[in-house]
Write a protein that holds these residues in place. Structure first.
Motif, PDB file in Angstrom:
ATOM      1  N   ALA A   1      -7.144  15.390  19.051  1.00 16.76           N
ATOM      2  CA  ALA A   1      -6.833  14.144  19.750  1.00 16.76           C
ATOM      3  C   ALA A   1      -6.636  14.415  21.237  1.00 16.76           C
ATOM      4  O   ALA A   1      -7.041  13.610  22.084  1.00 16.76           O
ATOM      5  CB  ALA A   1      -5.581  13.505  19.138  1.00 16.76           C
ATOM      6  N   ALA A   2      -6.042  15.574  21.554  1.00 18.13           N
ATOM      7  CA  ALA A   2      -5.793  15.906  22.966  1.00 18.13           C
ATOM      8  C   ALA A   2      -7.107  16.103  23.722  1.00 18.13           C
ATOM      9  O   ALA A   2      -7.258  15.660  24.867  1.00 18.13           O
ATOM     10  CB  ALA A   2      -4.929  17.159  23.062  1.00 18.13           C
ATOM     11  N   GLN A   3      -8.077  16.754  23.069  1.00 17.79           N
ATOM     12  CA  GLN A   3      -9.393  16.940  23.712  1.00 17.79           C
ATOM     13  C   GLN A   3     -10.081  15.604  23.963  1.00 17.79           C
ATOM     14  O   GLN A   3     -10.666  15.371  25.020  1.00 17.79           O
ATOM     15  CB  GLN A   3     -10.293  17.804  22.816  1.00 17.79           C
TER      16      GLN A   3
ATOM     17  N   LEU B   1      -8.175   8.235  15.364  1.00 19.64           N
ATOM     18  CA  LEU B   1      -7.184   8.889  14.497  1.00 19.64           C
ATOM     19  C   LEU B   1      -6.980   8.118  13.196  1.00 19.64           C
ATOM     20  O   LEU B   1      -6.711   8.698  12.149  1.00 19.64           O
ATOM     21  CB  LEU B   1      -5.836   9.006  15.217  1.00 19.64           C
ATOM     22  N   ARG B   2      -7.098   6.797  13.259  1.00 21.82           N
ATOM     23  CA  ARG B   2      -6.827   5.971  12.082  1.00 21.82           C
ATOM     24  C   ARG B   2      -8.074   5.708  11.244  1.00 21.82           C
ATOM     25  O   ARG B   2      -8.022   5.000  10.245  1.00 21.82           O
ATOM     26  CB  ARG B   2      -6.239   4.631  12.525  1.00 21.82           C
ATOM     27  N   GLY B   3      -9.216   6.251  11.697  1.00 26.81           N
ATOM     28  CA  GLY B   3     -10.441   6.027  10.947  1.00 26.81           C
ATOM     29  C   GLY B   3     -11.137   4.721  11.303  1.00 26.81           C
ATOM     30  O   GLY B   3     -12.084   4.322  10.636  1.00 26.81           O
ATOM     31  N   GLN B   4     -10.668   4.030  12.353  1.00 28.57           N
ATOM     32  CA  GLN B   4     -11.353   2.806  12.813  1.00 28.57           C
ATOM     33  C   GLN B   4     -12.291   3.189  13.951  1.00 28.57           C
ATOM     34  O   GLN B   4     -12.139   2.749  15.092  1.00 28.57           O
ATOM     35  CB  GLN B   4     -10.328   1.785  13.317  1.00 28.57           C
ATOM     36  N   ASP B   5     -13.276   4.031  13.635  1.00 24.75           N
ATOM     37  CA  ASP B   5     -14.041   4.649  14.718  1.00 24.75           C
ATOM     38  C   ASP B   5     -14.980   3.681  15.435  1.00 24.75           C
ATOM     39  O   ASP B   5     -15.472   3.983  16.513  1.00 24.75           O
ATOM     40  CB  ASP B   5     -14.774   5.906  14.242  1.00 24.75           C
ATOM     41  N   SER B   6     -15.175   2.464  14.868  1.00 24.42           N
ATOM     42  CA  SER B   6     -15.943   1.475  15.633  1.00 24.42           C
ATOM     43  C   SER B   6     -15.189   1.055  16.892  1.00 24.42           C
ATOM     44  O   SER B   6     -15.783   0.490  17.815  1.00 24.42           O
ATOM     45  CB  SER B   6     -16.235   0.243  14.765  1.00 24.42           C
ATOM     46  N   HIS B   7     -13.896   1.333  16.956  1.00 21.24           N
ATOM     47  CA  HIS B   7     -13.080   0.996  18.123  1.00 21.24           C
ATOM     48  C   HIS B   7     -12.619   2.246  18.867  1.00 21.24           C
ATOM     49  O   HIS B   7     -11.706   2.179  19.680  1.00 21.24           O
ATOM     50  CB  HIS B   7     -11.865   0.164  17.707  1.00 21.24           C
ATOM     51  N   GLY B   8     -13.270   3.374  18.582  1.00 18.88           N
ATOM     52  CA  GLY B   8     -12.851   4.631  19.180  1.00 18.88           C
ATOM     53  C   GLY B   8     -13.761   5.056  20.321  1.00 18.88           C
ATOM     54  O   GLY B   8     -14.240   4.230  21.112  1.00 18.88           O
TER      55      GLY B   8
ATOM     56  N   ALA C   1      -3.689   3.767   7.097  1.00 23.57           N
ATOM     57  CA  ALA C   1      -3.942   4.145   8.493  1.00 23.57           C
ATOM     58  C   ALA C   1      -2.955   5.224   8.936  1.00 23.57           C
ATOM     59  O   ALA C   1      -3.320   6.166   9.653  1.00 23.57           O
ATOM     60  CB  ALA C   1      -3.842   2.920   9.402  1.00 23.57           C
ATOM     61  N   ARG C   2      -1.706   5.092   8.485  1.00 24.44           N
ATOM     62  CA  ARG C   2      -0.684   6.073   8.868  1.00 24.44           C
ATOM     63  C   ARG C   2      -1.010   7.454   8.291  1.00 24.44           C
ATOM     64  O   ARG C   2      -0.882   8.474   8.972  1.00 24.44           O
ATOM     65  CB  ARG C   2       0.683   5.587   8.374  1.00 24.44           C
ATOM     66  N   ALA C   3      -1.474   7.475   7.040  1.00 23.26           N
ATOM     67  CA  ALA C   3      -1.824   8.750   6.407  1.00 23.26           C
ATOM     68  C   ALA C   3      -3.048   9.370   7.088  1.00 23.26           C
ATOM     69  O   ALA C   3      -3.092  10.589   7.331  1.00 23.26           O
ATOM     70  CB  ALA C   3      -2.095   8.526   4.917  1.00 23.26           C
ATOM     71  N   GLU C   4      -4.033   8.524   7.399  1.00 26.19           N
ATOM     72  CA  GLU C   4      -5.237   9.016   8.095  1.00 26.19           C
ATOM     73  C   GLU C   4      -4.862   9.635   9.441  1.00 26.19           C
ATOM     74  O   GLU C   4      -5.392  10.668   9.855  1.00 26.19           O
ATOM     75  CB  GLU C   4      -6.215   7.864   8.327  1.00 26.19           C
ATOM     76  N   ARG C   5      -3.954   8.963  10.116  1.00 27.84           N
ATOM     77  CA  ARG C   5      -3.535   9.407  11.438  1.00 27.84           C
ATOM     78  C   ARG C   5      -2.854  10.780  11.357  1.00 27.84           C
ATOM     79  O   ARG C   5      -3.137  11.679  12.167  1.00 27.84           O
ATOM     80  CB  ARG C   5      -2.551   8.362  11.978  1.00 27.84           C
ATOM     81  N   GLN C   6      -1.982  10.939  10.373  1.00 23.61           N
ATOM     82  CA  GLN C   6      -1.296  12.230  10.212  1.00 23.61           C
ATOM     83  C   GLN C   6      -2.292  13.335   9.920  1.00 23.61           C
ATOM     84  O   GLN C   6      -2.214  14.431  10.479  1.00 23.61           O
ATOM     85  CB  GLN C   6      -0.273  12.141   9.072  1.00 23.61           C
ATOM     86  N   ARG C   7      -3.229  13.045   9.035  1.00 26.16           N
ATOM     87  CA  ARG C   7      -4.213  14.055   8.650  1.00 26.16           C
ATOM     88  C   ARG C   7      -5.042  14.483   9.864  1.00 26.16           C
ATOM     89  O   ARG C   7      -5.242  15.678  10.112  1.00 26.16           O
ATOM     90  CB  ARG C   7      -5.134  13.487   7.561  1.00 26.16           C
TER      91      ARG C   7
ATOM     92  N   ASP D   1      -5.639  18.009  11.473  1.00 25.20           N
ATOM     93  CA  ASP D   1      -6.920  18.675  11.220  1.00 25.20           C
ATOM     94  C   ASP D   1      -7.974  18.389  12.284  1.00 25.20           C
ATOM     95  O   ASP D   1      -9.041  19.004  12.263  1.00 25.20           O
ATOM     96  CB  ASP D   1      -7.493  18.223   9.865  1.00 25.20           C
ATOM     97  N   GLY D   2      -7.699  17.447  13.169  1.00 30.68           N
ATOM     98  CA  GLY D   2      -8.691  17.076  14.169  1.00 30.68           C
ATOM     99  C   GLY D   2      -9.448  15.819  13.777  1.00 30.68           C
ATOM    100  O   GLY D   2      -9.403  15.373  12.632  1.00 30.68           O
ATOM    101  N   VAL D   3     -10.150  15.266  14.759  1.00 30.42           N
ATOM    102  CA  VAL D   3     -10.892  14.018  14.591  1.00 30.42           C
ATOM    103  C   VAL D   3     -12.375  14.356  14.504  1.00 30.42           C
ATOM    104  O   VAL D   3     -12.903  15.088  15.345  1.00 30.42           O
ATOM    105  CB  VAL D   3     -10.657  13.090  15.811  1.00 30.42           C
ATOM    106  N   GLU D   4     -13.034  13.818  13.488  1.00 26.84           N
ATOM    107  CA  GLU D   4     -14.471  14.051  13.371  1.00 26.84           C
ATOM    108  C   GLU D   4     -15.218  13.016  14.215  1.00 26.84           C
ATOM    109  O   GLU D   4     -15.087  11.815  14.005  1.00 26.84           O
ATOM    110  CB  GLU D   4     -14.908  13.949  11.910  1.00 26.84           C
ATOM    111  N   ILE D   5     -15.952  13.499  15.196  1.00 32.01           N
ATOM    112  CA  ILE D   5     -16.715  12.616  16.074  1.00 32.01           C
ATOM    113  C   ILE D   5     -18.197  12.958  15.903  1.00 32.01           C
ATOM    114  O   ILE D   5     -18.569  14.132  15.993  1.00 32.01           O
ATOM    115  CB  ILE D   5     -16.323  12.856  17.557  1.00 32.01           C
ATOM    116  N   PRO D   6     -19.049  11.962  15.644  1.00 32.94           N
ATOM    117  CA  PRO D   6     -20.482  12.264  15.548  1.00 32.94           C
ATOM    118  C   PRO D   6     -20.973  12.919  16.848  1.00 32.94           C
ATOM    119  O   PRO D   6     -20.582  12.504  17.943  1.00 32.94           O
ATOM    120  CB  PRO D   6     -21.122  10.892  15.345  1.00 32.94           C
ATOM    121  N   GLY D   7     -21.831  13.937  16.712  1.00 32.13           N
ATOM    122  CA  GLY D   7     -22.349  14.636  17.886  1.00 32.13           C
ATOM    123  C   GLY D   7     -22.883  13.720  18.973  1.00 32.13           C
ATOM    124  O   GLY D   7     -22.526  13.882  20.144  1.00 32.13           O
ATOM    125  N   PRO D   8     -23.729  12.740  18.620  1.00 36.79           N
ATOM    126  CA  PRO D   8     -24.273  11.868  19.666  1.00 36.79           C
ATOM    127  C   PRO D   8     -23.182  11.096  20.418  1.00 36.79           C
ATOM    128  O   PRO D   8     -23.311  10.842  21.614  1.00 36.79           O
ATOM    129  CB  PRO D   8     -25.179  10.903  18.880  1.00 36.79           C
TER     130      PRO D   8
END
Lengths: 344, 344
Positions: free
Chosen positions: B5-7, B38-45, B308-314, B318-325
């Motif tokens: 998340a920091a990166q 962090l919450r898995g709402q990556d359409s808004h990330g 969302a809270r559990a996703e955020r903690q995980r 463990d880090g956020v998965e971001i598609p390469g593109p």
């Protein structure tokens, strides 16, 4: 059988006044039941009368109670219904809230101690008729299971929203269950199956058997989203009214318990805003929705409130269809019927 | 790729500050995008960053704009975002509203002229953290068709509600579309079909072809009820903020138009009520929902906000998965990338 709205109103009035209701409080409660039948929401119509009558006889409903109102804060009204009729308490709350909303812009009325409100739409329509926005929420007995759960833990928790528009306001009035228990019970009476997705049985398994569903729980509308909305409204209303939650809610479907659910009304006056009621733009948008081409096999897109309004007009003209047993059960409560019983 | 998340925050900060955002406004906008991922709402990330950057370059987004606030009535705040970042405007509005809600009990903040708010939950969580109830509404580009209609005429019109509880608040955050356009687009990228019921094609016919759906419209969640709720929220927000409706809404998905949607926040302080926040009863009820036996094949009943809270903690761990593109598109906007381009 087909009756006129006036006939239904007269019957209800006689049943309520013969149990001590003043003509004015009885009239308001009667109008609420008739409105439900006129709009096709018959689970909230005449079939509710026997429970109301028994609740009056047992002191669970005090027909002429004066709601006690006090301002908890500048824009928050608390209302104790004192076991009065739901519509008497609810409409008083809405009117008081609307009066102050003219200055404050937004007012919340938090109601406890009232009996069943009946259909919600008319409370918000009364607000929209004054050019303001009305929102109504109420909790009820736990009849709906949470998405993923097996047992009923959520009320049918309806929400109504009315927004002024021309020629008619938008009036949303929807429960957060997929269907009313009344509709499930009617399928059970007729021995008909119910569609998949309406309900689960007593073991929490999805069922199309109406009788099994009646012993189980209604499914939330719209899966996880509708379930989440139902839980959120359950908690929101309970906090604002300090009333019961989940399976602890009683008194709208039975004649044994004091009614301990809560009701919330929010009134907003758009006249305080720079854009006012935005009436032309909103009305044009709603016309656009009505006019959009419909999907094959559908009646087209609808604006919330249009269907109920059309149903109401039709039944005002052609009469209200009331199942024979419902009419007879109501008639048996009337003063004439009581005199017959007493002398028989 | 997996990033911390920091990166992600650092990358966004550099992109926004290199386009003139002050560190404080850039930080707030960056936190909102990271929270979504962090919450898995990556359409808004992070995938929203290129549009934000282009909007800044074109003056459609003025990063250091000061929102202009005024009290339209004792309990109604109007806010002009002055083309600022959505989170900067939104959080300012919520904080001002919350301050007055302590006395007034309920306050409505009506916002126009702000850019995209991003995920709604954190605005309401900021309120719940202060022991109050928060509600957030916003409109968006027309992406959803009304039930029975063929074309998109309704925004995804999300609603968020946060109610204080122990150990965590209830936090509902849901759009009134069945699914986000982001999810449909991802299926299209992968060449995968979408489930029946998610969308219609450009002709208004139900489709499971993701590419056809992307050219069509998202279906409302929960059929007629969800559609009615979406239309009601569209109109409600438009009236309160005097903003655009339906197909006239622009500026959250494009980099060509001024953002003309509206945002509404409602803050209620339960401390003014006789029952206070009803904290023990509400918390016990939510625990009961969590503990209820689950249906076969389901993860059990959920309280809104828990997932969302559990996703955020995980992901914090463990880090956020971001598609390469998505990462590369964001990185290409950074000041380092610009220097490379300029010298290349």
């Amino acid at each position: 059988m087909i009756v006129s709205a006036a006939q239904e109103h007269e019957l209800i009035l006689s049943v309520l006044t013969s149990r001590g209701a003043r003509p004015d409080t009885a009239d308001l409660q009667a109008r609420w039941l008739v409105e439900a039948d006129l709009r096709g929401q018959d689970s909230h119509g005449l079939r509710r009368l026997p429970i109301l009558a028994r609740r009056m006889e047992r002191g669970l409903l005090v027909p002429n109670a004066e709601p006690v109102m006090s301002w908890a804060a500048a824009s928050v009204l608390t209302v104790d219904g004192q076991r009065g009729f739901g519509p008497v308490t609810g409409l008083s709350a809405v009117r008081h809230a609307a009066g102050r909303a003219r200055q404050a812009g937004i007012v919340l009325a938090a109601v406890h101690g009232a009996n069943h409100l009946g259909i919600l739409a008319p409370y918000t329509e009364a607000v929209a008729d004054q050019g303001m926005i009305g929102i109504a929420l109420t909790t009820s007995e736990a009849l709906v299971h949470p998405s993923g759960g097996r047992t009923a833990m959520i009320g049918t928790n309806p929400v109504a929203i009315a927004v002024p528009a021309r020629p008619d306001p938008l009036v949303l009035d929807m429960a957060t269950g997929e269907v009313s228990m009344g509709r499930i019970l009617r399928h059970a009476e007729l021995g008909e199956p119910i569609p998949a997705g309406w309900a689960v049985d007593a073991a929490g398994e999805p069922t199309t058997d109406a009788a099994a569903a009646a012993a189980g729980a209604i499914s939330p509308f719209g899966g996880g989203k509708g379930s989440g909305l139902g839980v959120a409204l359950e908690v929101l209303v309970a906090v604002l009214t300090a009333t019961a939650l989940g399976r602890d809610v009683h008194g709208t479907l039975d004649a044994e318990e004091v009614c301990n659910k809560g009701d919330v009304f929010i009134v907003i006056d758009p006249a305080v805003l720079p854009g006012g009621s935005h009436l032309a733009a909103v009305s044009a948008y709603l016309e656009e929705v009505r006019a959009t081409p419909g999907q094959a096999g559908s009646a087209g897109a609808r604006v919330p409130g249009d269907r109920a309004r059309a149903e109401r007009q039709r039944r005002r003209r052609d009469g209200v269809e009331i199942p024979g047993p419902v009419w007879r059960a109501a008639s048996a409560l009337g003063p004439g019927a009581a005199a017959l019983r007493d002398s028989g």
